[in-house]
Motif scaffolding. Structure first.
Motif, short mmCIF file in Angstrom:
data_model
loop_
_atom_site.label_atom_id
_atom_site.label_comp_id
_atom_site.label_asym_id
_atom_site.label_seq_id
_atom_site.Cartn_x
_atom_site.Cartn_y
_atom_site.Cartn_z
N ASP A 1 1.10 -1.21 -0.09
CA ASP A 1 -0.22 0.11 0.08
C ASP A 1 0.92 1.32 0.07
O ASP A 1 0.40 2.61 -0.43
CB ASP A 1 -0.89 -0.15 1.31
CG ASP A 1 -1.80 1.29 1.85
OD1 ASP A 1 -1.57 2.26 1.79
OD2 ASP A 1 -2.77 1.57 0.79
N HIS A 2 2.22 1.30 0.98
CA HIS A 2 2.51 2.65 1.62
C HIS A 2 3.53 2.88 -0.38
O HIS A 2 4.23 4.03 -1.00
CB HIS A 2 3.87 2.43 2.51
CG HIS A 2 4.41 3.71 2.36
ND1 HIS A 2 4.40 4.83 2.96
CD2 HIS A 2 6.06 3.27 1.91
CE1 HIS A 2 5.86 5.30 2.83
NE2 HIS A 2 6.90 4.71 1.70
N ARG B 1 1.20 4.53 -3.07
CA ARG B 1 0.44 5.41 -2.68
C ARG B 1 1.40 6.38 -3.19
O ARG B 1 1.79 7.24 -3.51
CB ARG B 1 0.18 5.75 -1.20
CG ARG B 1 -0.97 5.56 -1.38
CD ARG B 1 -1.93 4.83 0.37
NE ARG B 1 -3.03 4.98 0.19
CZ ARG B 1 -4.15 4.83 0.20
NH1 ARG B 1 -4.13 6.39 -0.16
NH2 ARG B 1 -4.86 4.30 0.35
N GLU B 2 3.06 6.00 -2.68
CA GLU B 2 3.81 6.72 -2.64
C GLU B 2 4.93 7.36 -4.05
O GLU B 2 5.39 8.18 -4.69
CB GLU B 2 5.71 6.23 -1.75
CG GLU B 2 6.62 7.35 -1.84
CD GLU B 2 8.17 6.50 -1.24
OE1 GLU B 2 8.56 6.95 -0.47
OE2 GLU B 2 8.19 4.96 -0.81
N SER C 1 2.77 9.43 -5.75
CA SER C 1 2.47 10.39 -5.64
C SER C 1 3.69 11.76 -5.91
O SER C 1 4.08 12.39 -6.15
CB SER C 1 2.99 10.87 -3.74
OG SER C 1 3.89 10.39 -3.55
N ILE D 1 -5.08 8.18 -5.08
CA ILE D 1 -5.01 6.88 -4.65
C ILE D 1 -6.29 6.91 -3.59
O ILE D 1 -5.63 7.42 -2.76
CB ILE D 1 -3.59 6.29 -4.51
CG1 ILE D 1 -2.68 6.16 -5.27
CG2 ILE D 1 -3.80 4.45 -4.24
CD1 ILE D 1 -3.35 4.99 -6.54
N PHE E 1 -8.29 3.98 -7.98
CA PHE E 1 -8.35 5.56 -7.92
C PHE E 1 -9.14 6.99 -8.48
O PHE E 1 -10.41 6.36 -9.91
CB PHE E 1 -7.14 5.65 -8.32
CG PHE E 1 -6.64 5.27 -10.18
CD1 PHE E 1 -7.09 5.96 -10.99
CD2 PHE E 1 -6.95 3.73 -10.32
CE1 PHE E 1 -7.30 5.59 -12.40
CE2 PHE E 1 -7.57 3.33 -11.85
CZ PHE E 1 -7.16 3.82 -12.73
#
Length: 132
Positions: free
Chosen positions: A76-77, A80-81, A84, A92, A110
Motif C-alpha cells: 500500500d505504501h 501510494r508513494e 504521489s 489513490i 483511484f
C-alpha cells in the motif's frame, strides 16, 4: 465545424496497449491513460531510467524477491508513494491485496485529481509462478 460523433479527441497512449475495436491506437479515456502511467511507474525499478534515476518504485522487489513476503501495508505504501512522486494526476483512494492459492491480486481504487467524482477500481494479478 466538427461532427461530435465522429471526432476523436487525442488523450494519449494507454499502456499496456490492448487491441480494441479501433485497433491498438484508438483514443483512450483519461482514466485509462492515468492507469497506464501508474503501471509504468510501479513496474519500473528505481535507478533503471537513464537521466531519471529516481523514477519508478520498489513494488517489483516486494512482489518478486525470494526472501520477502507479501505485506499489505508495505505494498500500500509503495503504491501510494510512487503515485504521489511520479503520477501527480492520480489520487489513490484504496489499495488492497488478496492472496489466493495460485495468485496475488492487488486492487487499486483511484481517481483523477481533476475529476474526483469518477472513481475506478483496477486490478493487478500476479500468478504464483512469478512469486517465490
Amino acid at each position: 465545424m466538427a461532427n461530435l460523433p465522429t471526432t476523436t479527441q487525442l488523450r494519449g497512449l494507454a499502456l499496456p496497449a490492448t487491441k480494441g475495436p479501433g485497433g491498438f491506437f484508438e483514443s483512450k479515456t483519461a482514466l485509462d491513460v492515468a492507469w497506464g502511467d501508474l503501471l509504468l511507474t510501479l513496474f519500473t525499478p528505481v535507478g533503471t531510467r537513464v537521466m531519471r534515476r529516481d523514477f519508478g518504485s520498489v513494488l517489483r522487489e516486494q512482489l518478486f524477491d525470494a526472501n520477502s513476503e507479501l505485506n499489505d501495508p508495505i505494498i500500500d505504501h509503495v503504491i501510494r508513494e510512487a503515485a504521489s512522486d511520479h503520477c501527480p494526476q492520480v489520487v489513490i483512494r484504496e489499495v488492497s491485496v488478496v492472496r489466493e492459492d495460485n495468485r496475488a491480486q492487488i486492487l487499486v481504487v483511484f481517481s483523477l485529481r481533476t475529476d474526483t467524482s469518477r472513481v475506478q477500481t483496477r486490478e493487478i494479478i500476479v500468478p504464483k509462478v512469478h512469486l517465490s
